[in-house]
Design an enzyme around this catalytic site. Structure first.
Site, PDB file in Angstrom:
ATOM      1  N   GLU A 140     -15.793  28.547 -75.991  1.00 30.36           N
ATOM      2  CA  GLU A 140     -17.083  29.248 -75.938  1.00 30.36           C
ATOM      3  C   GLU A 140     -17.094  30.283 -74.810  1.00 30.36           C
ATOM      4  OE1 GLU A 140     -20.153  26.136 -78.087  1.00 30.36           O
ATOM      5  OE2 GLU A 140     -20.119  26.187 -75.910  1.00 30.36           O
ATOM      6  N   GLY A 226     -13.596   7.096 -85.178  1.00 29.37           N
ATOM      7  CA  GLY A 226     -12.905   6.918 -83.897  1.00 29.37           C
ATOM      8  C   GLY A 226     -12.041   8.115 -83.582  1.00 29.37           C
ATOM      9  N   ALA A 250     -22.878  16.805 -78.656  1.00 28.00           N
ATOM     10  CA  ALA A 250     -22.188  16.488 -77.397  1.00 28.00           C
ATOM     11  C   ALA A 250     -21.370  15.197 -77.436  1.00 28.00           C
ATOM     12  CB  ALA A 250     -23.151  16.453 -76.210  1.00 28.00           C
ATOM     13  N   ALA A 251     -21.214  14.598 -78.623  1.00 26.35           N
ATOM     14  CA  ALA A 251     -20.403  13.377 -78.702  1.00 26.35           C
ATOM     15  C   ALA A 251     -18.948  13.693 -78.339  1.00 26.35           C
ATOM     16  CB  ALA A 251     -20.479  12.789 -80.101  1.00 26.35           C
ATOM     17  N   GLY A 252     -18.428  14.787 -78.926  1.00 23.01           N
ATOM     18  CA  GLY A 252     -17.049  15.186 -78.617  1.00 23.01           C
ATOM     19  C   GLY A 252     -16.921  15.606 -77.163  1.00 23.01           C
ATOM     20  N   ASP A 253     -17.928  16.282 -76.644  1.00 26.76           N
ATOM     21  CA  ASP A 253     -17.890  16.725 -75.237  1.00 26.76           C
ATOM     22  C   ASP A 253     -17.857  15.520 -74.297  1.00 26.76           C
ATOM     23  OD1 ASP A 253     -18.139  19.310 -76.212  1.00 26.76           O
ATOM     24  OD2 ASP A 253     -20.321  19.316 -76.015  1.00 26.76           O
TER      25      ASP A 253
HETATM   26  O1  RIB Z   1     -20.968  20.542 -78.353  1.00 25.04           O
HETATM   27  C1  RIB Z   1     -22.365  20.648 -78.314  1.00 25.04           C
HETATM   28  C2  RIB Z   1     -22.750  21.965 -77.710  1.00 25.04           C
HETATM   29  O2  RIB Z   1     -22.323  23.017 -78.538  1.00 25.04           O
HETATM   30  C3  RIB Z   1     -24.232  22.167 -77.541  1.00 25.04           C
HETATM   31  O3  RIB Z   1     -24.729  21.671 -76.338  1.00 25.04           O
HETATM   32  C4  RIB Z   1     -24.401  23.675 -77.728  1.00 25.04           C
HETATM   33  O4  RIB Z   1     -24.833  24.323 -76.577  1.00 25.04           O
HETATM   34  C5  RIB Z   1     -23.048  24.178 -78.197  1.00 25.04           C
HETATM   35  O5  RIB Z   1     -22.338  24.778 -77.190  1.00 25.04           O
END
Ligand code: RIB
Length: 304
Positions: A140, A226, A250-253
């Site tokens: 991003e 998983g 945001a699960a992956g984050d």
């Molecule tokens: O991965 C989730 C995120 O993707 C969100 O918080 C949004 O801002 C995008 O960047």
């Protein structure tokens, strides 16, 4: 305690909850609308910090109210924000996140200042990178800056983690050559390799393709199934906990940040780190929003 540097995006998320995501041309009513901190980079930084890492962030926001709010949120979590620039004449990044009743989402991002991220002065950066265990980036922010940062990290013997999201089939070979750990989801791995990944056999074939570029570890996140990991030392699927997901944002984050907080640089605790990261991410999907849903170490340990 690992030291983690994140190079990435910072967004103000507007989340809109609805029964079903709209089809093209359709108008639907929302059930709730709220704003919260987001951005893949910022979410990963917060996940690392809340999982026990000391985290430094490199990024950019605009000189606006959203930028001030998002910097405050990162600082409140204890993240070192000295590598974040405030840019005049740029809007802070933002995202519209639509979430349906089964927790699926659709996200539109407006990059704004994220696209203009540049590396801080080289003394600060080299010092920072030399003092880190991991450098994490996603897609991003500006790609050239990620390549530059990963090269510096590799020259200084620091492990790099790339989350190739949002997916693109134009990942420069140079970037993969400077990536130690690649963490895509199923869609992203299909975009990168051109292979379908449904069975464990498919996953292995795709992972082997990626290792040819010099990547040491591939972890493919599989949502509620998983994750699948592959390295020279072993491979396998690590099942996710069965939970009632209400919002996968945001699960992956969370998975990536939590993993970076606990993984050893020699990968000797890879499996237990993936299990830890997957426990963290299972908590995130049970809450709404990006940053508000990311758990703290105490909560993650309590679920184990
Ligand atoms: O991965 C989730 C995120 O993707 C969100 O918080 C949004 O801002 C995008 O960047």
């Amino acid at each position: 305690m690992n030291k983690v540097t994140v190079l990435g995006s910072i967004n103000l998320d507007t989340t809109i909850r609805m029964k079903q995501l709209p089809k093209p041309g359709e108008t639907v009513h929302s059930k709730e609308l709220f704003s919260s901190g987001g951005g893949k980079g910022a979410n990963q930084g917060i996940a690392a910090q809340r999982s026990g890492a000391m985290t430094t962030f490199i990024g950019a926001v605009g000189n606006d109210e959203a930028g001030k709010l998002l910097l405050d949120l990162l600082s409140q979590d204890g993240i070192d924000i000295s590598g974040i620039r405030t840019l005049e004449n740029e809007r802070t990044g933002s995202a519209v996140v639509m979430v349906d009743d089964v927790g699926e989402n659709c996200i539109v991002i407006h990059s704004g200042a994220n696209e203009k991220v540049s590396l801080p002065n080289s003394n600060w950066l080299i010092h920072q990178i030399q003092n880190s265990d991991f450098l994490i980036a996603q897609f991003e922010t500006n790609l050239n800056v990620i390549i530059q940062a990963f090269k510096i990290a590799k020259e200084n013997g620091i492990k790099t983690i790339l989350n190739p999201a949002p997916g693109t089939n134009r990942i420069p070979r140079e970037l993969l050559q400077n990536t130690d750990i690649l963490i895509p989801n199923e869609t992203e791995v299909e975009i990168i390799t051109g292979l379908t990944v449904q069975t464990e056999e498919n996953l292995e074939t795709a992972a082997k393709e990626i290792l040819k570029y010099g990547v040491e570890v591939v972890i493919i996140t599989l949502g509620s199934r998983g994750s699948y990991y592959f390295s020279q030392n072993g491979s396998g699927i690590i099942a996710a906990q069965k939970v009632q997901a209400i919002d996968s944002t945001a699960a992956g984050d969370t998975f990536i940040g939590a993993l970076a907080a606990v993984l050893k640089a020699d990968y000797s605790n890879l499996v237990s780190s993936i299990e830890f990261a997957s426990h963290a991410s299972a908590i995130t999907v049970q809450r709404y929003g990006a940053q508000p849903s990311i758990p703290y170490l105490k909560e993650i340990l309590a679920t184990k």
